[in-house]
Design an enzyme around this catalytic site. Structure first.
Site: not given
Ligand code: NAD
Length: 426
Positions: A112, A359
């Site tokens: 992240k 994704s």
């Protein structure tokens, strides 16, 4: 061996994520050394981002990119632009991405990133300069086979193109597979926009199936009518479920005969703020925004934001089942209350994993330089979501635990097995 000393954090998100992990890991009897390894992040990169603002002054922003685990493959996870971004928050979100990707059965670890800034105060050019400088600073750490970022809060296709373009220029060649969430015209995938909602709806339909309920006689209420909520409602409606209520910040829109979801989507598309305000159809009743949560329906799908159901309102839920479309829509207290009411809950990191699976599809297509049709994309997504749901459902029955705990255990096991097989050398 001595019992593992639990890591703690003042950050609520990180301490909750760690607690969920420790509880599941202990319940499944995971070895202490694996608990130690998996409770820490592999890499935490902090960078400063000096940017010349439109008025000629220079401001320095803080940026972070965390890789929690790369045991299963390159790290995957979004980059957010928000004033509350911090290293702890980024680490907690990377940690959750590891379990989400593992549970999804895709060959990714968890990562992240974020920049602490307020996008509402930035011009487009300032945002571009922040994005490109951040990209340059984290360039040594990102790559199709190391760490593959994606959009998150306040970032989207435009930022992903700036990121990809900057990295490609530094490397001297086009490198599209480093970032996902790109527009279809620039190496993005047809189908990605609806992927999360399609995954949430697929989980809801699977839950109805294992509960022996025919979708054509089932009712649903969807909170949130943005990207996730609107496509969730649409795919449920297409499957024959009667969606009796939808909702956004402007209120709950209830119709006992069923909402015309396609009409409601067309309405939000034409509304300048993408809101349901002013939506109407025969038999429609407008109620307060919270009312959607307390309707007597088969499935409630909170798809708006975190903490929607909490200790103040969870006891008013009348739905038979809950499928979490948003991230963290139930606080731990709400989870306890709903558990005592015996309401089965499909947890967020299973239900909304359609986005990250999408994704993964984009990354596959970028590496191959070959694009699929939207039909093929959707078919593959549904197949994977069904099998993931099934795996968690069966594990929860076998171990006699709730689906959230079962999902954690399945996810942790896959990563732990990978760490064991690969060894602890690096
Ligand atoms: P979005 O901004 O497109 O939509 C959010 C919707 O929630 C809007 O309709 C908004 O009006 C409504 N809303 C906000 N606060 C509300 C309130 N108090 N009461 C009623 N409605 C309210 O966001 P999104 O992309 O649909 O994301 C929704 C959630 O799903 C977030 O938790 C997000 O992190 C999570 N999520 C999104 C994706 C994705 O691919 N977009 C993937 C995984 C998880």
């Amino acid at each position: 061996m001595m019992a593992v000393k639990r890591r703690s954090s003042h950050d609520v998100l990180l301490s909750t994520a760690l607690e969920n992990f420790y509880n599941a890991a202990e319940e499944m009897g995971l070895e202490d050394d694996l608990i130690e390894i998996l409770s820490r992040s592999e890499r935490r990169v902090c960078v400063s981002i000096p940017v010349e603002m439109d008025d000629g002054t220079v401001r320095v922003f803080d940026g972070y990119r965390v890789v929690h685990s790369s045991a299963l493959g390159p790290a995957k996870g979004g980059i957010r632009f928000h004033p509350q971004v911090s290293l702890d928050e980024t680490e907690a979100l990377a940690f959750m991405m590891t379990w989400k990707c593992s549970l999804a059965g895709i060959p990714y670890g968890g990562g992240k990133g974020g920049v602490c800034c307020d996008p509402l105060e930035l011009s487009l050019k300032e945002k571009e300069r922040i994005t490109r400088t951040f990209a340059a600073r984290i360039e040594p750490f990102v790559g199709a086979w190391s760490d593959v970022p994606a959009p998150d809060v306040n970032t989207g296709p435009q930022e992903m193109v700036w990121f990809m373009d900057t990295i490609s220029k530094i490397r001297g060649h086009l490198d599209p597979a480093v970032f996902t969430g790109k527009p279809v015209s620039l190496w993005g995938s047809k189908g990605r926009n609806a992927a999360t909602g399609l995954g949430v709806a697929t989980c809801a339909l699977e839950l109805l199936r294992v509960m022996g309920k025919d979708p054509k006689t089932a009712t649903a209420a969807v909170q949130g009518f943005g990207n996730v909520g609107s496509f969730t409602a649409k795919f449920l409606h297409d499957a024959g479920v009667k969606v009796v209520a939808i909702c956004d910040i402007t209120g709950t829109y209830y119709c006992k005969d069923g909402i015309d979801v396609n009409k409601a989507m067309a309405h939000t598309q034409s509304n300048p703020k993408k809101l349901l305000e002013g939506y109407t159809q025969p038999g429609l009743e407008k109620r307060g925004p919270e009312e959607v949560l307390f309707l007597d329906v088969d499935v409630l799908l909170p798809c708006a934001m975190e903490g929607t159901l909490n200790k103040t309102n969870a006891d008013k839920v009348k739905a038979k089942y809950i499928v979490e479309g948003a991230n963290g829509p139930l606080t731990p207290e709400a989870d306890e209350i709903l558990k005592s009411k015996g309401i089965p809950i499909v947890p967020d990191f299973l239900a909304n994993s359609g986005g990250v699976i999408g994704s993964y599809f984009e990354w596959c297509q970028n590496l191959a330089g070959f694009f699929w049709s939207e039909e093929e994309y959707n078919q593959r997504l549904v197949t994977i979501m069904k099998s993931n749901f099934q795996r968690v459902w069966e594990y929860s029955k076998e171990k006699n635990v709730l689906m959230r705990r079962a999902a954690f255990m399945v996810a942790i096991k896959r990563v732990a097995d990978a760490v064991k097989m690969r060894g602890v050398f690096l």
